[in-house]
Write a protein that holds these residues in place. Structure first.
Motif: not given
Length: 389
Positions: A97-107, A109-117
């Motif tokens: 959640f923190a990474a989403w907030q910050v990367m959105r603020e900064l404009g 991109p990021y990638v995410i591994f769900t790791h089966g969750m």
């Protein structure tokens, strides 16, 4: 490239996700890339100093299961732009959640591994947690996935299962290679050193379980199935290796005593380094009747050690195992686990030897750390962060 992995913790006792971050990171570093990790850990924790990659430990986290670290968001805001890409590992914790907030603020991109969750098994197994997640989903994890430049899955099975978990669902899906480093191949000295520490295993037909001793892994199914075939093969012995994170081992040991198996099951705790590899080489097969397994690093490690795998069809790489004839697969149930154990014991020595020969070929073709590393670089090249200003 300079890459940042964001995780809840670098504690390797938590299982597969952090092990994947480590093995991929070490290989990428050998290839000339820079890899660092940001986590919610206490900076004074022993597992932080022991972790082989540079760690920015931004905790300690508040008590409870959410791993909230207040300084993570501000640190990411200050430093995320200095990396070519940010890779988020895992969901349902504050770090995503923190990474989403910050990367959105900064404009950026990021990638995410769900790791089966996002496997729907968790919703069935933990209905109360599912209710909490249903409340949390539209405000947090749905947005984390929706806004990611790529949502990474390690098998087609994982990708398809994720779509069944929560609604609404939107993700730029991508299946990437996953695996681990080739295990050490000097089998005999590793085997002998392990047997010296565990002489009760010498001369036995050892079946190895290695992982968290957790109900999800089907450890109880192994004990019960073993009880039904133990008399047929007096040399058969179970080696149940791994940390007990939920206090379940006492119950398993009590059940083994009731079944008259106390002296035929060894519980060495968590094994690392040479002891882990020695356990693989002291065994004739690896067993994992898991109810849910996104990938199963230990399955890949067993294949790399030349050990056939006896797994459930809830281990998401089961299709690859069947196709390569490098193991046996059954349902994640008591009858299925018994069937797979009986099938292994019924195989002729020649058939078992032939299956053993196929294991390393499967490892090389599908689960090597080299392919794992380059596939991530391919993704980052496509969704690389915007030029720094």
């Amino acid at each position: 490239m300079k890459l940042l992995h964001v995780v809840s913790s670098v504690d390797r006792r938590f299982g597969g996700p952090i092990e994947g971050v480590l093995q991929r990171g070490l290989r990428l570093r050998e290839m000339g890339h820079e890899v660092e990790v940001a986590s919610s850990d206490d900076p004074g924790a022993p597992h932080v100093s022991a972790f082989p990659l540079p760690v920015h430990a931004l905790g300690p986290p508040r008590r409870g299961g959410y791993y909230y670290a207040a300084s993570l968001r501000s640190w990411l805001r200050a430093h995320a732009a200095s990396y070519d890409s940010v890779i988020v590992n895992g969901l349902w914790q504050y770090h995503s959640f923190a990474a989403w907030q910050v990367m959105r603020e900064l404009g950026r991109p990021y990638v995410i591994f769900t790791h089966g969750m996002l496997d729907p098994w968790f919703n069935q197994a933990y209905p109360l947690k599912r209710l909490k997640k249903l409340i949390y989903w539209p405000f947090a994890e749905y947005r984390v996935l929706r806004d990611a430049a790529a949502v990474l899955f390690t098998s087609e099975e994982e990708r398809l299962l994720a779509r069944q978990s929560f609604w609404p669902y939107h993700a730029r899906e991508r299946v990437v290679s996953y695996g681990t480093r080739l295990p050490p191949q000097h089998a005999e000295p590793l085997r002998e050193a392990f047997l010296a520490d565990h002489p009760e295993l010498r001369g036995k037909r050892v079946l190895l379980f290695l992982g968290r001793l957790h109900a999800k892994k089907g450890c109880d199914l192994m004990v019960e199935a073993f009880a039904q075939v133990a008399a047929e093969e007096p040399r058969l012995h179970l080696l149940m290796a791994g940390p007990d994170q939920t206090g379940w081992v006492g119950e398993l040991k009590a059940r083994a005593r009731t079944l008259g198996l106390a002296d035929r099951i060894t519980w060495p705790g968590m094994l690392v380094g040479d002891a882990k590899w020695g356990a693989f080489y002291a065994s004739e097969a690896f067993m994992l009747p898991s109810h849910q397994e996104n990938f199963g690093i230990s399955v890949a490690e067993a294949l790399g050690c030349g050990r056939p795998v006896l797994i459930s069809n809830k281990v998401n790489i089961w299709r690859e195992v069947v196709e390569a004839e490098a193991g046996l697969v059954a349902e994640d149930s008591a009858p299925g686990t018994l069937d797979i154990l009986k099938a292994w014991l019924a195989m002729s020595p020649d058939d078992r030897a032939a299956m053993t020969r196929r294991t390393r070929a499967l490892f090389r073709e599908r689960f090597s750390v080299d392919r794992m590393a380059t596939s991530l670089i391919d993704v980052v090249s496509d969704f690389q962060a915007a030029p720094r200003t």
